[in-house]
Design a protein around this motif. Structure first.
Motif, PDB file in Angstrom:
ATOM      1  N   ASN A 117       0.841  -1.191   0.000  1.00  0.00           N
ATOM      2  CA  ASN A 117       0.000   0.000   0.000  1.00  0.00           C
ATOM      3  C   ASN A 117       0.888   1.257   0.000  1.00  0.00           C
ATOM      4  O   ASN A 117       1.472   1.615   1.023  1.00  0.00           O
ATOM      5  N   GLU A 118       0.965   1.923  -1.149  1.00  0.00           N
ATOM      6  CA  GLU A 118       1.836   3.091  -1.283  1.00  0.00           C
ATOM      7  C   GLU A 118       1.364   4.248  -0.406  1.00  0.00           C
ATOM      8  O   GLU A 118       2.185   4.976   0.157  1.00  0.00           O
ATOM      9  N   GLU A 119       0.065   4.439  -0.286  1.00  0.00           N
ATOM     10  CA  GLU A 119      -0.453   5.526   0.550  1.00  0.00           C
ATOM     11  C   GLU A 119      -0.107   5.299   2.019  1.00  0.00           C
ATOM     12  O   GLU A 119       0.252   6.228   2.741  1.00  0.00           O
ATOM     13  N   MET A 120      -0.230   4.058   2.466  1.00  0.00           N
ATOM     14  CA  MET A 120       0.105   3.743   3.846  1.00  0.00           C
ATOM     15  C   MET A 120       1.606   3.937   4.088  1.00  0.00           C
ATOM     16  O   MET A 120       2.020   4.450   5.134  1.00  0.00           O
ATOM     17  N   SER A 121       2.410   3.568   3.107  1.00  0.00           N
ATOM     18  CA  SER A 121       3.860   3.752   3.226  1.00  0.00           C
ATOM     19  C   SER A 121       4.215   5.229   3.329  1.00  0.00           C
ATOM     20  O   SER A 121       5.074   5.625   4.128  1.00  0.00           O
ATOM     21  N   LEU A 122       3.556   6.051   2.529  1.00  0.00           N
ATOM     22  CA  LEU A 122       3.786   7.494   2.575  1.00  0.00           C
ATOM     23  C   LEU A 122       3.384   8.054   3.941  1.00  0.00           C
ATOM     24  O   LEU A 122       4.122   8.845   4.543  1.00  0.00           O
ATOM     25  N   LEU A 123       2.244   7.627   4.455  1.00  0.00           N
ATOM     26  CA  LEU A 123       1.788   8.072   5.766  1.00  0.00           C
ATOM     27  C   LEU A 123       2.768   7.635   6.865  1.00  0.00           C
ATOM     28  O   LEU A 123       3.074   8.390   7.777  1.00  0.00           O
ATOM     29  N   TYR A 124       3.267   6.418   6.761  1.00  0.00           N
ATOM     30  CA  TYR A 124       4.248   5.874   7.714  1.00  0.00           C
ATOM     31  C   TYR A 124       5.489   6.776   7.736  1.00  0.00           C
ATOM     32  O   TYR A 124       5.937   7.221   8.796  1.00  0.00           O
ATOM     33  N   GLY A 125       6.021   7.073   6.556  1.00  0.00           N
ATOM     34  CA  GLY A 125       7.214   7.915   6.463  1.00  0.00           C
ATOM     35  C   GLY A 125       6.979   9.327   6.963  1.00  0.00           C
ATOM     36  O   GLY A 125       7.808   9.893   7.680  1.00  0.00           O
TER      37      GLY A 125
END
Length: 155
Positions: A117-125
């Motif tokens: 999940n790219e959106e979740m990865s962005l939010l994580y970062g």
């Protein structure tokens, strides 16, 4: 009277020239309009060997000295990437025990990667970065990042 006016004009002219020169003599490394590579070369040329070596060595568990004479601040690090480490004492691994010291514990990165999940990865970062900035950290270390090892083929 005319000589006073002439002398005043000369002094004013000299002050303007000196001020203009002082404003234009900003070191390249402080000029954010210059390319990063040029700025780095300039600051490295201004640093002594002792200053360069000092920046490579920690002066506490999670900080390294800057170079005050060049306006380079010390920088602070923290463990990651599963969250920002609570503050530890300067020369011990014991937690500092700050009453306002809390942090968010993120799941292991293998869990994040498994979501694709790219959106979740962005939010994580972004969340990690936000917490690091809030806590005054300049560098997020990655001791939990490692190549996943399996018992297959004895690796």
């Amino acid at each position: 009277m005319m000589m006073k006016i002439i002398n005043s004009c000369i002094v004013l002219f000299c002050v303007c020239i000196l001020t203009s020169h002082a404003q234009n003599s900003q070191p390249i490394y402080l000029d954010d309009t210059q390319p990063v590579e040029k700025r780095i070369e300039d600051v490295l040329a201004r640093m002594t060997t002792e200053e360069k070596v000092a920046m490579l060595h920690a002066h506490s568990k999670f900080s390294s000295p800057g170079v005050p004479r060049l306006g380079i601040p010390e920088f602070w690090m923290t463990d990651g990437p599963h969250g920002i480490r609570p503050e530890v004492l300067w020369d011990e691994w014991e937690q500092a025990g700050w009453t306002n010291d809390s942090c968010f514990a993120f799941p292991a990165l293998t869990c994040l990667a498994a979501t694709w999940n790219e959106e979740m990865s962005l939010l994580y970062g972004r969340s990690l970065g936000e917490e690091a900035r809030y806590r005054g950290k300049d560098v997020l270390l990655g001791p939990g990042v490692n190549i996943y090892r399996t018992p297959l083929k004895r690796t």
